[in-house]
Motif scaffolding. Sequence first.
Motif, short mmCIF file in Angstrom:
data_model
loop_
_atom_site.label_atom_id
_atom_site.label_comp_id
_atom_site.label_asym_id
_atom_site.label_seq_id
_atom_site.Cartn_x
_atom_site.Cartn_y
_atom_site.Cartn_z
N LYS A 241 36.18 58.22 44.13
CA LYS A 241 35.81 59.32 44.40
C LYS A 241 35.45 60.05 42.96
CE LYS A 241 37.81 59.69 48.88
NZ LYS A 241 38.89 60.30 50.03
N GLY A 242 35.64 59.47 41.72
CA GLY A 242 35.09 60.15 40.83
C GLY A 242 36.67 59.82 39.78
N LYS A 243 36.60 58.54 40.81
CA LYS A 243 38.43 57.33 39.56
C LYS A 243 37.94 56.41 39.32
CE LYS A 243 43.30 57.76 39.57
NZ LYS A 243 44.97 58.03 39.52
N LEU A 244 38.18 55.82 38.15
CA LEU A 244 38.23 54.59 38.18
C LEU A 244 38.58 53.61 38.43
CD1 LEU A 244 36.23 52.27 36.45
CD2 LEU A 244 38.23 52.91 34.29
N LEU A 245 38.84 52.38 38.86
CA LEU A 245 39.99 51.30 39.55
C LEU A 245 39.97 50.87 38.35
CD1 LEU A 245 38.88 51.76 43.42
CD2 LEU A 245 39.87 52.57 42.13
N MET A 246 38.54 50.24 38.43
CA MET A 246 38.68 48.45 37.68
C MET A 246 37.64 48.89 37.14
SD MET A 246 38.73 44.63 38.88
CE MET A 246 40.41 45.85 40.04
N GLU A 247 37.37 47.57 35.45
CA GLU A 247 36.12 47.62 35.41
C GLU A 247 36.01 46.25 34.18
OE1 GLU A 247 35.61 49.19 30.89
OE2 GLU A 247 35.07 51.34 32.06
N ILE A 248 35.11 45.20 34.83
CA ILE A 248 35.26 43.64 35.05
C ILE A 248 34.24 43.10 34.28
CG2 ILE A 248 35.10 41.77 36.81
CD1 ILE A 248 35.46 43.71 39.21
N PRO A 249 34.44 42.33 32.99
CA PRO A 249 33.47 42.40 32.13
C PRO A 249 32.90 40.60 33.09
CG PRO A 249 35.65 42.50 31.38
CD PRO A 249 35.54 43.01 32.50
N MET A 250 31.70 40.97 33.48
CA MET A 250 30.93 39.95 33.56
C MET A 250 29.79 38.95 33.34
SD MET A 250 29.69 41.97 36.85
CE MET A 250 29.13 41.09 37.58
N TRP A 251 29.27 37.85 33.09
CA TRP A 251 27.67 37.43 32.68
C TRP A 251 27.52 36.96 33.59
CZ3 TRP A 251 33.57 37.34 31.11
CH2 TRP A 251 33.46 38.16 29.86
N VAL A 252 26.08 37.16 33.21
CA VAL A 252 24.85 36.47 34.68
C VAL A 252 24.01 36.02 33.73
CG1 VAL A 252 25.89 38.74 36.55
CG2 VAL A 252 23.85 38.60 34.32
N ASP A 253 23.21 35.08 34.10
CA ASP A 253 21.96 34.22 34.46
C ASP A 253 20.88 35.18 34.35
OD1 ASP A 253 21.78 34.18 36.83
OD2 ASP A 253 22.05 31.96 37.20
N LEU A 254 19.69 33.99 33.94
CA LEU A 254 18.75 35.26 34.13
C LEU A 254 17.96 35.06 35.62
CD1 LEU A 254 16.45 32.72 31.13
CD2 LEU A 254 17.86 35.23 30.71
N GLU A 255 18.33 35.05 36.37
CA GLU A 255 18.31 35.30 37.75
C GLU A 255 19.19 36.36 38.54
OE1 GLU A 255 18.60 31.17 39.29
OE2 GLU A 255 16.35 31.14 39.88
N THR A 324 44.41 59.65 31.49
CA THR A 324 44.60 60.13 32.60
C THR A 324 45.17 59.29 33.46
OG1 THR A 324 42.20 60.32 33.77
CG2 THR A 324 42.64 62.71 32.74
N LEU A 325 45.13 58.35 32.89
CA LEU A 325 45.81 57.29 33.92
C LEU A 325 47.45 57.53 34.45
CD1 LEU A 325 45.46 54.57 34.58
CD2 LEU A 325 46.76 53.74 32.37
N PHE A 326 48.39 58.06 33.62
CA PHE A 326 49.93 58.98 33.74
C PHE A 326 49.39 60.09 34.39
CE2 PHE A 326 49.98 55.97 31.07
CZ PHE A 326 50.76 54.83 31.04
N PRO A 327 50.03 60.30 35.38
CA PRO A 327 49.41 62.07 35.66
C PRO A 327 50.67 62.52 35.21
CG PRO A 327 50.44 60.75 37.50
CD PRO A 327 49.84 59.69 36.40
#
Length: 535
Positions: A241-255, A324-327
Amino acid sequence: MNTILRPVQILMIVLLVTVLTTGCTREVAQTDPAPLVEPNQDQQPQEKQPVAPADEQAIETLEELWSAIIQQGRKTGNTHEVVRRIQKQDRELIESTSIEKIAMRRQAQTIETNVVNRFLETPSGQLVAYETKINQGGSSSSFAGQVSPDGTQLKITTTAAGRSFSEQIPWKPEWGGVYAASQLLENPPIKPGQTRETTALAPMINQACQIKYVAGKLEPVKLLDGSEVELLSVTNVISQKGKLLMEIPMWVDLEGHTVKMAPPGPGMVIYRCTQAFAESPIEAVEFDLAAETIVPIAQPLTGVHTANKSAEYLITLKNKISPTLFPTSGSQWTSDLTEKSLHLHLIALRPETKLPQQLAEQTPPTDADLAASSLVQVDDPLVQKMAAQAKTPSSEPWKLAVELEQQVHQAIQQKDFSQAFASAAEVAKSKTGDCTEHAVLLIALLRAHKIPARAAVGLVYYNGKSGKGFAYHMWTEAWIDGRWIPIDATLGRGGIGVGHLKIADSDLAGGGALAAFLPVTQVIGNIEIKPLSME
């Protein structure tokens, strides 16, 4: 093909770890747990892949996926997923079944959690049905969802402590599940500089979330065995609903297959691995709640839980954390918001406190703040028995709330960490738990007396052997005299002072109750707190 689990399921693992680690320490609780017997790991229930119903027939296995969860350099968990094409009656579907296991030690107790997920989606990724079963220390709960024939409603049934509650939430026919989210990366493989997004149901959150992948560039990445390979850097952005829950750094292969993830949490990394390594013994890491989650401060604070009536903190933000993390809510408000900092103001709120202009317009409670739910079983016989013990009449709601706060504080004498989040009925029976159990039982007792109540999640000031600063915590808010007044049964002091920094609140209703915990994961290591004034 051997890859890691579906990225959207990382939400569930992070949520499990967050709930496991969101709880009061001995010093905050001001009481020591009784001596405990070490759990026998051999007796822990082992979850198995669900057995398909009689009206389903497997056509082919598409993928079998294995991964290892690493914390503090040790394997604390694993995941196993099987993706199959099946025939269900006259319909071809994609079945994704998974098992997630994770173990953690808190203050000499091992908490082992097993989760089984089963998703059914169309080959194009539209959600049909799903089920999540959670077993933790002998306690079990589950969520089951079914999309209506026209695709506009999702019926979710939540079961905990032997009680089931059902709800219907709006849905769209094109929304998917874990398979739909994985196809964003793999079909076709994501390329450097690309952004892809969809809407899908996230396990355990039980809500439609916006799943976005933002691909960066190829870079060298160290793997579990110490080798180094070139992988594509991708950021998994999950919102609701427009509010960020999480950002996850990840690494993927060529597939487009995920090889490594570094989700928010206390030192957690998840790797692609072999079946043999995934199934090797899990080692529970001792988790020092305060040491691992604390936001340190330079000088100790005095009177924040008792004497001080107001406070102002400078919050410095890192890594794109939103101001806005602290309301502005309950007893706190923000000012001077920039991309890199904000000022957080707190008052020791009571019914007679004159509200500052910033808090004058309080959001009133909803029906859910008074209702029973799968976590807050207001009508449970033991909850009702405890509520009936109060001597204060309902005509004095604040005095009654303080009595109930003290009642819960005295009732939960054993700080038992064997459960991550027990329901009110379970706590009323066991009389054990940490801050989450204090909060949820107090919410139930308040609602039993027709006082709207909800949970607050954030940080609490802590000064103990592990350090000084602000650590994860959960407490209660009660709607009294037209305002949300925070109270904390963990402390049992007749309300709180200015040492609780709120990040989110929740009515703990329905299948999405635990989603309130996720914003807390953004805090540790990403903010600095500096007290500016105390009065």
